[in-house]
Design an enzyme around this catalytic site. Structure first.
Site, PDB file in Angstrom:
ATOM      1  N   ASP A  26       0.844  -1.199   0.000  1.00 23.31           N
ATOM      2  CA  ASP A  26       0.000   0.000   0.000  1.00 23.31           C
ATOM      3  C   ASP A  26       0.877   1.246   0.000  1.00 23.31           C
ATOM      4  OD1 ASP A  26       0.615   0.796   2.617  1.00 23.31           O
ATOM      5  OD2 ASP A  26      -1.215  -0.023   3.477  1.00 23.31           O
TER       6      ASP A  26
ATOM      7  N   LYS B 214      -3.294   3.620  -2.192  1.00 22.60           N
ATOM      8  CA  LYS B 214      -4.259   4.703  -2.319  1.00 22.60           C
ATOM      9  C   LYS B 214      -3.626   5.932  -1.686  1.00 22.60           C
ATOM     10  CE  LYS B 214      -8.220   1.794  -1.106  1.00 22.60           C
ATOM     11  NZ  LYS B 214      -7.650   0.873  -0.126  1.00 22.60           N
TER      12      LYS B 214
ATOM     13  N   MET C 164      -5.037  10.075  10.223  1.00 20.76           N
ATOM     14  CA  MET C 164      -5.794  10.672   9.105  1.00 20.76           C
ATOM     15  C   MET C 164      -6.556  11.919   9.569  1.00 20.76           C
ATOM     16  SD  MET C 164      -7.261   7.055   7.633  1.00 20.76           S
ATOM     17  CE  MET C 164      -7.459   6.320   9.250  1.00 20.76           C
TER      18      MET C 164
HETATM   19  N1  SAH Z   1      -1.973   0.932   9.713  1.00 23.20           N
HETATM   20  C1  SAH Z   1      -1.301   2.199   9.881  1.00 23.20           C
HETATM   21  C2  SAH Z   1      -2.249   3.380   9.810  1.00 23.20           C
HETATM   22  C3  SAH Z   1      -2.984   3.522   8.484  1.00 23.20           C
HETATM   23  S1  SAH Z   1      -4.019   4.941   8.451  1.00 23.20           S
HETATM   24  C4  SAH Z   1      -0.531   2.210  11.193  1.00 23.20           C
HETATM   25  O1  SAH Z   1      -0.718   1.301  12.028  1.00 23.20           O
HETATM   26  O2  SAH Z   1       0.275   3.123  11.392  1.00 23.20           O
HETATM   27  C5  SAH Z   1      -2.956   6.133   7.689  1.00 23.20           C
HETATM   28  C6  SAH Z   1      -2.588   7.221   8.669  1.00 23.20           C
HETATM   29  O3  SAH Z   1      -1.585   6.755   9.567  1.00 23.20           O
HETATM   30  C7  SAH Z   1      -1.985   8.448   8.031  1.00 23.20           C
HETATM   31  O4  SAH Z   1      -2.968   9.297   7.503  1.00 23.20           O
HETATM   32  C8  SAH Z   1      -1.287   9.071   9.215  1.00 23.20           C
HETATM   33  O5  SAH Z   1      -2.204   9.731  10.060  1.00 23.20           O
HETATM   34  C9  SAH Z   1      -0.772   7.849   9.953  1.00 23.20           C
HETATM   35  N2  SAH Z   1       0.637   7.539   9.619  1.00 23.20           N
HETATM   36  C10 SAH Z   1       1.091   6.417   9.042  1.00 23.20           C
HETATM   37  N3  SAH Z   1       2.430   6.449   8.919  1.00 23.20           N
HETATM   38  C11 SAH Z   1       2.833   7.637   9.442  1.00 23.20           C
HETATM   39  C12 SAH Z   1       4.109   8.278   9.601  1.00 23.20           C
HETATM   40  N4  SAH Z   1       5.236   7.698   9.215  1.00 23.20           N
HETATM   41  N5  SAH Z   1       4.127   9.518  10.176  1.00 23.20           N
HETATM   42  C13 SAH Z   1       2.998  10.118  10.571  1.00 23.20           C
HETATM   43  N6  SAH Z   1       1.768   9.559  10.447  1.00 23.20           N
HETATM   44  C14 SAH Z   1       1.686   8.338   9.890  1.00 23.20           C
END
Ligand code: SAH
Length: 276
Positions: free
Chosen positions: A48, A70, A183
């Protein structure tokens, strides 16, 4: 299916399986050993958009990699099509690694993929990953709980099914609870307004962590009442995480999760802005 036929077909008779693997927040050293082994043994990887380039570089060059990503505002594959692709690849005998940013079961739709595979009678295993909240907390020195000021933490989606999230504001009012919004950028004005209207102090500290744990990590410090203005001015991009609560005052942009000497490479020379 064209994607399938483009791939090398494994030896006849082999039973396929899917591993839902957490890729962590970006820094490749935050990948688990189990995740790395699964990636090395896969016959195909489906990724993804949150999987970092550093992690993508660990996929053997001989292993086909399908991008199902996406990006906000840009559509990748629909979830149903991804589910079907995983089923089809496994039915064709592949050892599939479905590589997802962070942890597959935290706002990652991993549950839906697991159920689709189970319904199709396909073996599915899950490898956890470091979720963005944990990675960003470590790389900025913000403990998500802290004896003096935060007895609990909530992970919340800042994005509802059809836009602004419908949240249980009452459950978010406790000042001794840290809130982490995934998000949350798009609806940050609605989020901060909702929190303040429901009992959170306007001066509650907020950290916006952009590209957490990655090169180019940036940390913006503000307050609930300054959040929307800070976002409008600094224009943080995806992925960004919002951390709300007194623990943000402990932010020292610590580099504790990184070995000494790696600070520059990991982008901890982050910009910080305080206030509105
Ligand atoms: N499964 C993922 C989250 C997916 S939702 C997890 O456990 O981290 C996607 C959201 O995760 C993004 O919009 C952001 O808010 C956050 N996110 C993911 N990676 C990030 C990163 N390296 N730095 C800051 N926010 C992050």
């Amino acid at each position: 299916m064209t994607l399938l036929s483009a791939l090398t077909v494994p030896a006849p008779g082999t039973t396929g399986a899917v591993w839902l693997v957490g890729a962590g927040p970006g820094d490749a050293e935050l990948l688990t050993l189990k995740a790395l082994r699964a990636i090395e043994q896969a016959t195909v990887v489906v990724v993804d958009r949150l999987v970092s380039d550093e992690v993508l570089a660990l996929i053997p060059s001989t292993t086909p990699c399908i991008d199902a990503g996406k990006a906000p505002g840009r559509h990748g594959m629909k979830q149903q099509d991804i589910n079907r692709l995983l089923v089809d690849l496994a039915c064709a005998g592949h050892r599939v690694v479905r590589l997802k940013g962070g942890d597959p079961f935290i706002f990652g739709r991993g549950g839906e993929e697991m159920l689709a595979l189970q319904r199709a009678g396909i073996s599915c295993r899950v490898v956890p990953g470091i979720t963005a909240a944990a990675g960003c907390a470590a790389s900025t020195g913000i403990p998500l709980t802290h004896r003096e000021c935060a007895q609990s933490v909530q992970f919340i989606t800042g994005h509802g099914k059809n836009g602004a999230p419908a949240l249980d504001w009452d459950a978010l009012r406790d000042p001794r609870q840290t809130l982490v919004f995934y998000m949350g950028l798009t609806w940050c004005a609605e989020l901060s307004r909702g929190l303040m209207d429901n009992g959170r102090a306007a001066h509650t500290p907020v950290a916006i962590i952009e590209n957490g744990t990655r090169a180019g990590q940036r940390v913006l410090l503000t307050t609930l009442e300054g959040l929307a203005r800070t976002v409008a001015r600094e224009k943080p991009v995806s992925p960004s995480l919002l951390v709300v609560g007194e623990v943000v005052n402990l932010c020292r942009l610590a580099t504790a999760s990184q070995p000494p000497g790696h600070e520059a490479a990991l982008g901890t020379g982050a910009t910080t802005a305080y206030g509105a």
